[in-house]
Design an enzyme around this catalytic site. Structure first.
Site, PDB file in Angstrom:
ATOM      1  N   CYS A  27      -1.346  -7.381 -13.377  1.00  0.00           N
ATOM      2  CA  CYS A  27      -0.992  -8.304 -14.194  1.00  0.00           C
ATOM      3  C   CYS A  27      -1.769  -7.890 -15.385  1.00  0.00           C
ATOM      4  O   CYS A  27      -2.960  -7.950 -15.500  1.00  0.00           O
ATOM      5  CB  CYS A  27      -1.521  -9.916 -14.014  1.00  0.00           C
ATOM      6  SG  CYS A  27      -1.107 -10.745 -15.248  1.00  0.00           S
ATOM      7  N   MET A  86       4.966  -9.779 -20.493  1.00  0.00           N
ATOM      8  CA  MET A  86       3.973  -9.332 -19.625  1.00  0.00           C
ATOM      9  C   MET A  86       3.205  -8.271 -20.069  1.00  0.00           C
ATOM     10  O   MET A  86       3.663  -7.362 -20.648  1.00  0.00           O
ATOM     11  CB  MET A  86       4.682  -8.954 -18.110  1.00  0.00           C
ATOM     12  CG  MET A  86       5.455 -10.153 -17.589  1.00  0.00           C
ATOM     13  SD  MET A  86       7.129 -10.098 -18.331  1.00  0.00           S
ATOM     14  CE  MET A  86       7.716  -8.791 -17.575  1.00  0.00           C
TER      15      MET A  86
END
Length: 396
Positions: free
Chosen positions: A104, A318
């Site tokens: 992430c 993201m």
């Protein structure tokens, strides 16, 4: 009937970039969860509140979106040239599994400050005032991230005036360097472009043959032209997420792209690998109104990008997909580069549903192969709550 009492585990709830997650020091986890396996997964699922058939995660720390159903485990690094090892777990909302297949990028911005505040970084390496350089080993994908964390009076400086579209309040800027972000192990023999091509013709049943760029940098990502799938590139979350046919379309593209990239052996495996690859659609610059009501002018961006995460359109972008965007934009001939005008570039500013983001990448061609030494972007991070999370003692 006797029921197991709750146990409490030290944890920190943090925002990193446009995501939130529950952070743990590895050694604070119960012994059985300090190693990969079913017990660790079961514990993290219960912490977040999954699987939840209501898709609300009311009985956990998650907030029922891909951006907030996240966990992080940090430990002192086993590598002499790194400070900490960082492991990311994307927790499914309605299914009983944790996806460990990728990183992430947003929460990467919080790892450095968590590591410093948790005493995991050698104090001798930390300035009293200035910028601490934290060397992070991203254990999911085997890559190095360098976090530049501001310090004031010997502590992490979290407040500031850095604004990030998709985050309501300003905070201190944290610069991240993703070193050698292209894959060297996963799918396609380790090539940044698993098929060896900058653009491929991907046959998608029920859709047709689409031109796609499939890249493995930051996170495996499949890029398609917005117009080829009936969109403008200026869509907001509800335009896609309220349309089951649209979601099914992108999941079909994702599954067939994953197979072509060598990330899965069978189409059915895509359902077990929701976190990667990502699928995104791109378009040239055009004016639109972001989700906050802010007007994004065409002249303020190089291109538009919309990306899906865990089966839904992301509310912003993201961080790892931003690395993929910056890398692909730096390489002439990719769909991302072409949407941005087709010029050789070292940085790109793209429009996403919440606003804009700038990401840089240093790309070069060596012996006919494209390589990227690093991608750079800025994020911010902040501790939201710290203390303990509680879970039933028999849940793992």
């Amino acid at each position: 009937m006797a029921y197991a009492a709750q146990i409490k585990i030290p944890a920190t709830y943090m925002r990193g970039g446009t995501s939130k997650g529950v952070f743990f020091n590895l050694l604070d986890l119960p012994a059985v969860a300090q190693v990969p396996g079913a017990a660790r997964d079961a514990l993290l699922l219960r912490v977040i509140g999954s699987p939840d058939p209501y898709e609300k995660q009311i009985d956990g720390m998650g907030a029922a979106t891909s951006s907030t159903s996240k966990t992080v485990i940090v430990s002192k690094s086993l590598r002499a040239d790194h400070d900490v090892d960082y492991l990311f777990g994307q927790v499914s909302i309605d299914k009983p599994f944790v996806d460990w297949s990728g990183n992430c990028g947003n929460l990467s911005a919080a790892v450095g400050s968590f590591a410093i505040s948790s005493g995991l970084v050698d104090p001798a390496r930390l300035p009293q005032n200035g910028t601490a350089v934290v060397r992070i080993w991203q254990a999911n994908i085997g890559k190095t991230i360098i976090a530049h964390v501001p310090m004031t009076d010997g502590a992490v400086q979290e407040t500031g005036d850095f604004e990030l579209d998709g985050v309501t309040f300003p905070a201190a800027e944290v610069q991240l360097e993703f070193l050698n972000p292209a894959a060297d192990e996963e799918g396609g023999g380790g090539s940044m472009f698993p098929t060896g091509n900058l653009v491929d013709a991907l046959e998608v049943p029920g859709v047709g043959t689409l031109n796609v760029t499939m890249i493995n940098a930051g996170i495996p990502t499949i890029f398609v032209n917005a117009r080829d799938v009936g969109y403008t590139g200026a869509e907001l979350q509800n335009d896609i997420n309220s349309d089951p046919k649209a979601l099914a379309l992108f999941e079909t593209i994702r599954a067939h792209g994953a197979l072509r990239m060598g990330l899965i052996a069978h189409l059915d495996d895509a359902a077990k690998r929701q976190h990667t690859p990502k699928v995104a659609f791109v378009a040239g610059p055009t004016e639109y109104v972001s989700s906050s009501g802010k007007v994004v002018k065409a002249q303020d961006v190089d291109l538009l990008v919309r990306a899906l995460s865990m089966g839904k359109l992301h509310h912003a972008m993201m961080g790892t997909a931003a690395v993929a965007i910056g890398t692909a934009a730096a390489i002439p001939g990719t769909l991302v580069n072409l949407a941005a005008g087709g010029e050789l570039r070292s940085a790109v500013r793209f429009g996403h549903p919440s606003g804009t983001l700038r990401v840089g990448a240093e790309a070069q061609q060596v012996d006919g192969e494209w390589t990227v030494t690093k991608a750079i972007m800025s994020r911010s991070a902040r501790v939201l709550m710290e203390g303990w999370v509680r879970v039933p003692g028999d849940c793992f």
